[in-house]
Write an enzyme that holds these catalytic residues in place. Structure first.
Site, PDB file in Angstrom:
ATOM      1  N   ASN A   1      -3.471   9.860 -11.375  1.00  0.00           N
ATOM      2  CA  ASN A   1      -4.084  11.119 -10.647  1.00  0.00           C
ATOM      3  C   ASN A   1      -3.555  11.107  -9.030  1.00  0.00           C
ATOM      4  O   ASN A   1      -3.337   9.893  -8.690  1.00  0.00           O
ATOM      5  CB  ASN A   1      -5.608  10.614 -10.524  1.00  0.00           C
ATOM      6  CG  ASN A   1      -6.034  10.634 -12.034  1.00  0.00           C
ATOM      7  OD1 ASN A   1      -5.802  11.631 -12.967  1.00  0.00           O
ATOM      8  ND2 ASN A   1      -7.216   9.805 -12.433  1.00  0.00           N
TER       9      ASN A   1
ATOM     10  N   HIS B   1      -3.148   4.438 -14.440  1.00  0.00           N
ATOM     11  CA  HIS B   1      -4.068   4.185 -15.491  1.00  0.00           C
ATOM     12  C   HIS B   1      -3.266   3.773 -16.890  1.00  0.00           C
ATOM     13  O   HIS B   1      -2.429   4.530 -17.216  1.00  0.00           O
ATOM     14  CB  HIS B   1      -5.122   5.171 -15.839  1.00  0.00           C
ATOM     15  CG  HIS B   1      -6.142   5.457 -14.773  1.00  0.00           C
ATOM     16  ND1 HIS B   1      -7.332   5.103 -14.650  1.00  0.00           N
ATOM     17  CD2 HIS B   1      -5.648   5.987 -13.514  1.00  0.00           C
ATOM     18  CE1 HIS B   1      -7.662   5.494 -13.464  1.00  0.00           C
ATOM     19  NE2 HIS B   1      -6.848   6.311 -12.834  1.00  0.00           N
TER      20      HIS B   1
ATOM     21  N   HIS C   1      -4.863   4.367  -3.206  1.00  0.00           N
ATOM     22  CA  HIS C   1      -3.834   3.235  -3.421  1.00  0.00           C
ATOM     23  C   HIS C   1      -3.184   3.587  -4.790  1.00  0.00           C
ATOM     24  O   HIS C   1      -3.676   3.601  -5.714  1.00  0.00           O
ATOM     25  CB  HIS C   1      -4.238   2.085  -3.375  1.00  0.00           C
ATOM     26  CG  HIS C   1      -3.371   0.717  -3.132  1.00  0.00           C
ATOM     27  ND1 HIS C   1      -3.157  -0.286  -2.471  1.00  0.00           N
ATOM     28  CD2 HIS C   1      -2.398   0.490  -4.489  1.00  0.00           C
ATOM     29  CE1 HIS C   1      -2.208  -1.056  -2.805  1.00  0.00           C
ATOM     30  NE2 HIS C   1      -1.841  -0.603  -4.148  1.00  0.00           N
TER      31      HIS C   1
ATOM     32  N   HIS D   1      -2.013   3.948  -8.392  1.00  0.00           N
ATOM     33  CA  HIS D   1      -2.143   3.286  -9.467  1.00  0.00           C
ATOM     34  C   HIS D   1      -2.071   4.029 -10.629  1.00  0.00           C
ATOM     35  O   HIS D   1      -2.115   5.426 -10.624  1.00  0.00           O
ATOM     36  CB  HIS D   1      -3.753   2.812  -9.567  1.00  0.00           C
ATOM     37  CG  HIS D   1      -4.748   3.937  -9.243  1.00  0.00           C
ATOM     38  ND1 HIS D   1      -5.059   4.240  -7.941  1.00  0.00           N
ATOM     39  CD2 HIS D   1      -5.650   4.386 -10.328  1.00  0.00           C
ATOM     40  CE1 HIS D   1      -6.010   5.433  -8.150  1.00  0.00           C
ATOM     41  NE2 HIS D   1      -6.151   5.458  -9.441  1.00  0.00           N
TER      42      HIS D   1
ATOM     43  N   HIS E   1       1.031  -1.161   0.100  1.00  0.00           N
ATOM     44  CA  HIS E   1      -0.074   0.070   0.073  1.00  0.00           C
ATOM     45  C   HIS E   1       0.907   1.125   0.054  1.00  0.00           C
ATOM     46  O   HIS E   1       1.742   1.303   0.692  1.00  0.00           O
ATOM     47  CB  HIS E   1      -0.888  -0.091   1.387  1.00  0.00           C
ATOM     48  CG  HIS E   1      -1.980   1.371   1.248  1.00  0.00           C
ATOM     49  ND1 HIS E   1      -3.017   1.362   0.471  1.00  0.00           N
ATOM     50  CD2 HIS E   1      -1.560   2.488   1.675  1.00  0.00           C
ATOM     51  CE1 HIS E   1      -3.626   2.283   0.685  1.00  0.00           C
ATOM     52  NE2 HIS E   1      -2.694   3.267   1.357  1.00  0.00           N
TER      53      HIS E   1
ATOM     54  N   GLY F   1      -7.606  14.736  -9.232  1.00  0.00           N
ATOM     55  CA  GLY F   1      -8.481  13.580  -9.621  1.00  0.00           C
ATOM     56  C   GLY F   1      -8.505  12.243  -9.132  1.00  0.00           C
ATOM     57  O   GLY F   1      -9.103  11.316  -9.559  1.00  0.00           O
TER      58      GLY F   1
HETATM   59  P1  AMP Z   1      -8.738   7.139  -9.665  1.00  0.00           P
HETATM   60  O1  AMP Z   1      -9.752   8.475 -10.108  1.00  0.00           O
HETATM   61  O2  AMP Z   1      -7.301   7.798 -10.476  1.00  0.00           O
HETATM   62  O3  AMP Z   1      -8.462   7.380  -8.306  1.00  0.00           O
HETATM   63  O4  AMP Z   1      -9.260   6.120 -10.326  1.00  0.00           O
HETATM   64  C1  AMP Z   1      -9.862   5.078  -9.736  1.00  0.00           C
HETATM   65  C2  AMP Z   1     -10.179   3.989 -10.819  1.00  0.00           C
HETATM   66  O5  AMP Z   1     -10.456   2.883  -9.941  1.00  0.00           O
HETATM   67  C3  AMP Z   1     -11.400   4.623 -11.580  1.00  0.00           C
HETATM   68  O6  AMP Z   1     -11.164   4.448 -13.023  1.00  0.00           O
HETATM   69  C4  AMP Z   1     -12.455   3.327 -11.226  1.00  0.00           C
HETATM   70  O7  AMP Z   1     -13.385   3.065 -12.162  1.00  0.00           O
HETATM   71  C5  AMP Z   1     -11.557   2.302 -10.727  1.00  0.00           C
HETATM   72  N1  AMP Z   1     -12.161   1.477  -9.926  1.00  0.00           N
HETATM   73  C6  AMP Z   1     -12.789   1.506  -8.602  1.00  0.00           C
HETATM   74  N2  AMP Z   1     -13.236   0.522  -8.156  1.00  0.00           N
HETATM   75  C7  AMP Z   1     -12.667  -0.792  -8.726  1.00  0.00           C
HETATM   76  C8  AMP Z   1     -12.751  -1.958  -8.819  1.00  0.00           C
HETATM   77  N3  AMP Z   1     -13.624  -2.777  -7.852  1.00  0.00           N
HETATM   78  N4  AMP Z   1     -12.292  -2.756  -9.837  1.00  0.00           N
HETATM   79  C9  AMP Z   1     -11.822  -2.103 -10.867  1.00  0.00           C
HETATM   80  N5  AMP Z   1     -11.522  -0.677 -10.873  1.00  0.00           N
HETATM   81  C10 AMP Z   1     -12.046   0.020  -9.847  1.00  0.00           C
HETATM   82 ZN    ZN Z   2      -4.069  -0.085  -0.462  1.00  0.00          ZN
END
Ligand code: AMP
Ligand code: ZN
Length: 124
Positions: free
Chosen positions: A98, A113, A109, A111, A54, A104
């Site tokens: 983001n 995209h 956690h 990530h 995390h 945004g």
């Molecule tokens: P962010 O706005 O960069 O924090 O993006 C979070 C992303 O996580 C969004 O595009 C959501 O559609 C995606 N997301 C949220 N919950 C899940 C989930 N359970 N499985 C897959 N994607 C998810």
């Molecule tokens: Zn986490």
């Protein structure tokens, strides 16, 4: 950070996805990286790359994370092609991280995209 914080690892949806406690459509995994399809894709190809450990956001990144982040970045082109992105330069893909409310970020956690495929896209 209190244990009940939605940003704490115990309550972190992406920690639970990486641990297999919440289902996801897995793209790739190894000891330190987990990759899965975004549940609300913006593009024909849209997956998320996360460290298993995390980390709330890029705001927490320091020199000690350069290896991990480098491995995530270096993995993205291969996975993008495997998931159906056309080769560069006609195809290609977009990588977005983001960070924070004004960046945004909704899930706290870290990530990456990775989005690609034929346009138009839903967003972006
Ligand atoms: P962010 O706005 O960069 O924090 O993006 C979070 C992303 O996580 C969004 O595009 C959501 O559609 C995606 N997301 C949220 N919950 C899940 C989930 N359970 N499985 C897959 N994607 C998810
Ligand atoms: Zn986490």
């Amino acid at each position: 950070m209190s244990p009940s914080s939605p940003h704490a690892p115990d309550n972190c949806i992406f920690c639970k996805i990486a641990a297999g406690q919440i289902p996801s459509r897995k793209v790739y995994e190894d000891d330190e990286i987990f990759v899965f399809h975004d549940i609300h894709p913006w593009a024909p190809v849209h997956f998320l790359m996360i460290p298993r450990t995390h980390m709330a956001s890029m705001a927490d990144v320091g020199p000690e994370h350069a290896g991990l982040l480098g491995r995530m970045m270096a993995l993205a082109p291969r996975l993008a092609l495997e998931q159906g992105c056309k080769p560069y330069p006609e195809g290609g893909f977009r990588m977005v991280v983001n960070t924070g409310a004004e960046g945004g970020q909704e899930v706290h956690h870290l990530h990456i995209h990775v989005m690609g495929g034929p346009r138009p896209w839903l967003k972006g």
